[in-house]
Design a protein around this motif. Structure first.
Motif, PDB file in Angstrom:
ATOM      1  N   GLU A  18       0.849  -1.179   0.000  1.00  0.00           N
ATOM      2  CA  GLU A  18       0.000   0.000   0.000  1.00  0.00           C
ATOM      3  C   GLU A  18       0.884   1.229   0.000  1.00  0.00           C
ATOM      4  O   GLU A  18       1.843   1.313   0.757  1.00  0.00           O
ATOM      5  N   GLU A  19       0.559   2.162  -0.849  1.00  0.00           N
ATOM      6  CA  GLU A  19       1.351   3.376  -0.959  1.00  0.00           C
ATOM      7  C   GLU A  19       0.635   4.527  -0.270  1.00  0.00           C
ATOM      8  O   GLU A  19      -0.564   4.704  -0.431  1.00  0.00           O
ATOM      9  N   GLU A  20       1.359   5.303   0.474  1.00  0.00           N
ATOM     10  CA  GLU A  20       0.802   6.480   1.140  1.00  0.00           C
ATOM     11  C   GLU A  20       1.082   7.717   0.304  1.00  0.00           C
ATOM     12  O   GLU A  20       1.222   8.800   0.827  1.00  0.00           O
ATOM     13  N   MET A  21       1.205   7.562  -0.992  1.00  0.00           N
ATOM     14  CA  MET A  21       1.421   8.654  -1.920  1.00  0.00           C
ATOM     15  C   MET A  21       2.746   9.380  -1.668  1.00  0.00           C
ATOM     16  O   MET A  21       2.927  10.504  -2.078  1.00  0.00           O
ATOM     17  N   GLY A  22       3.655   8.743  -0.968  1.00  0.00           N
ATOM     18  CA  GLY A  22       4.961   9.332  -0.744  1.00  0.00           C
ATOM     19  C   GLY A  22       4.987  10.444   0.300  1.00  0.00           C
ATOM     20  O   GLY A  22       5.959  11.150   0.433  1.00  0.00           O
ATOM     21  N   TYR A  23       3.914  10.602   1.024  1.00  0.00           N
ATOM     22  CA  TYR A  23       3.839  11.658   2.024  1.00  0.00           C
ATOM     23  C   TYR A  23       3.551  11.040   3.381  1.00  0.00           C
ATOM     24  O   TYR A  23       2.897  10.017   3.487  1.00  0.00           O
ATOM     25  N   ASP A  24       4.010  11.697   4.404  1.00  0.00           N
ATOM     26  CA  ASP A  24       3.590  11.320   5.751  1.00  0.00           C
ATOM     27  C   ASP A  24       2.179  11.863   5.926  1.00  0.00           C
ATOM     28  O   ASP A  24       1.904  13.005   5.580  1.00  0.00           O
ATOM     29  N   VAL A  25       1.305  11.047   6.451  1.00  0.00           N
ATOM     30  CA  VAL A  25      -0.064  11.497   6.682  1.00  0.00           C
ATOM     31  C   VAL A  25      -0.052  12.369   7.930  1.00  0.00           C
ATOM     32  O   VAL A  25       0.186  11.884   9.027  1.00  0.00           O
ATOM     33  N   PRO A  26      -0.295  13.659   7.749  1.00  0.00           N
ATOM     34  CA  PRO A  26      -0.175  14.569   8.890  1.00  0.00           C
ATOM     35  C   PRO A  26      -1.443  14.678   9.730  1.00  0.00           C
ATOM     36  O   PRO A  26      -1.469  15.425  10.694  1.00  0.00           O
ATOM     37  N   PHE A  27      -2.478  13.946   9.369  1.00  0.00           N
ATOM     38  CA  PHE A  27      -3.773  14.136   9.999  1.00  0.00           C
ATOM     39  C   PHE A  27      -4.012  13.172  11.146  1.00  0.00           C
ATOM     40  O   PHE A  27      -3.411  12.111  11.229  1.00  0.00           O
ATOM     41  N   THR A  28      -4.922  13.561  12.019  1.00  0.00           N
ATOM     42  CA  THR A  28      -5.312  12.731  13.148  1.00  0.00           C
ATOM     43  C   THR A  28      -6.549  11.914  12.817  1.00  0.00           C
ATOM     44  O   THR A  28      -6.623  10.732  13.117  1.00  0.00           O
ATOM     45  N   THR A  29      -7.521  12.534  12.157  1.00  0.00           N
ATOM     46  CA  THR A  29      -8.797  11.863  11.898  1.00  0.00           C
ATOM     47  C   THR A  29      -9.003  11.501  10.434  1.00  0.00           C
ATOM     48  O   THR A  29      -9.936  10.789  10.107  1.00  0.00           O
ATOM     49  N   LEU A  30      -8.151  11.988   9.547  1.00  0.00           N
ATOM     50  CA  LEU A  30      -8.318  11.771   8.108  1.00  0.00           C
ATOM     51  C   LEU A  30      -7.204  10.899   7.558  1.00  0.00           C
ATOM     52  O   LEU A  30      -6.046  11.037   7.963  1.00  0.00           O
ATOM     53  N   GLU A  74     -16.060  17.972   8.733  1.00  0.00           N
ATOM     54  CA  GLU A  74     -14.959  17.003   8.841  1.00  0.00           C
ATOM     55  C   GLU A  74     -13.635  17.713   9.115  1.00  0.00           C
ATOM     56  O   GLU A  74     -12.826  17.252   9.912  1.00  0.00           O
ATOM     57  N   LEU A  75     -13.421  18.841   8.443  1.00  0.00           N
ATOM     58  CA  LEU A  75     -12.199  19.609   8.678  1.00  0.00           C
ATOM     59  C   LEU A  75     -12.191  20.184  10.088  1.00  0.00           C
ATOM     60  O   LEU A  75     -11.141  20.230  10.745  1.00  0.00           O
ATOM     61  N   HIS A  76     -13.346  20.599  10.556  1.00  0.00           N
ATOM     62  CA  HIS A  76     -13.455  21.127  11.918  1.00  0.00           C
ATOM     63  C   HIS A  76     -13.122  20.043  12.938  1.00  0.00           C
ATOM     64  O   HIS A  76     -12.424  20.292  13.929  1.00  0.00           O
ATOM     65  N   LYS A  77     -13.604  18.819  12.698  1.00  0.00           N
ATOM     66  CA  LYS A  77     -13.279  17.702  13.596  1.00  0.00           C
ATOM     67  C   LYS A  77     -11.775  17.458  13.634  1.00  0.00           C
ATOM     68  O   LYS A  77     -11.205  17.173  14.696  1.00  0.00           O
ATOM     69  N   GLU A  78     -11.118  17.568  12.474  1.00  0.00           N
ATOM     70  CA  GLU A  78      -9.667  17.401  12.428  1.00  0.00           C
ATOM     71  C   GLU A  78      -8.980  18.476  13.259  1.00  0.00           C
ATOM     72  O   GLU A  78      -8.081  18.188  14.050  1.00  0.00           O
ATOM     73  N   CYS A  80     -10.224  20.151  15.757  1.00  0.00           N
ATOM     74  CA  CYS A  80     -10.510  19.893  17.177  1.00  0.00           C
ATOM     75  C   CYS A  80      -9.643  18.760  17.717  1.00  0.00           C
ATOM     76  O   CYS A  80      -9.196  18.806  18.856  1.00  0.00           O
ATOM     77  N   ALA A  81      -9.407  17.743  16.898  1.00  0.00           N
ATOM     78  CA  ALA A  81      -8.539  16.641  17.316  1.00  0.00           C
ATOM     79  C   ALA A  81      -7.133  17.164  17.597  1.00  0.00           C
ATOM     80  O   ALA A  81      -6.474  16.722  18.537  1.00  0.00           O
ATOM     81  N   TRP A  82      -6.681  18.118  16.792  1.00  0.00           N
ATOM     82  CA  TRP A  82      -5.357  18.698  17.018  1.00  0.00           C
ATOM     83  C   TRP A  82      -5.337  19.545  18.274  1.00  0.00           C
ATOM     84  O   TRP A  82      -4.315  19.616  18.961  1.00  0.00           O
ATOM     85  N   LEU A  83      -6.454  20.188  18.593  1.00  0.00           N
ATOM     86  CA  LEU A  83      -6.508  20.947  19.844  1.00  0.00           C
ATOM     87  C   LEU A  83      -6.309  20.000  21.026  1.00  0.00           C
ATOM     88  O   LEU A  83      -5.596  20.336  21.970  1.00  0.00           O
ATOM     89  N   GLY A  84      -6.897  18.829  20.945  1.00  0.00           N
ATOM     90  CA  GLY A  84      -6.707  17.823  21.993  1.00  0.00           C
ATOM     91  C   GLY A  84      -5.251  17.380  22.067  1.00  0.00           C
ATOM     92  O   GLY A  84      -4.711  17.182  23.160  1.00  0.00           O
TER      93      GLY A  84
END
Length: 90
Positions: A18-30, A74-78, A80-84
């Protein structure tokens, strides 16, 4: 001549690569794939909204705006997850 050629995607699937498109996934919920989908759906939604307004279809424009609002949630949830996360890092 009767050789069977496997597509590269088939080989990757068979090997569970599985390829992650060559990027680190910087998200918490996405996931990275969901992030890309959100980008596409947002741009499409904005185009659909503009078209509905141009065609004087206010009800359609309102429904498209609600679809875009769901994407924004969905972006707002992301965020908020970072605020946590931020509170735990202090």
């Amino acid at each position: 001549m009767g050789e069977r050629h496997m597509q590269l995607e088939d080989i990757q699937q068979a090997c569970s690569v599985e390829e992650e498109m060559g990027y680190d996934v910087p998200f918490t919920t996405l996931t990275w794939a969901r992030w890309q989908e959100l980008q596409v759906r947002t741009l499409q939604g904005l185009s659909r909204f503009q078209r509905a307004i141009e065609r004087r279809q206010p009800l359609l424009a309102a429904f498209v705006a609600l679809e875009i609002e769901e994407l924004a949630i969905e972006l707002h949830k992301e965020a908020c997850a970072w605020l946590g996360q931020e509170k735990r890092d202090v």
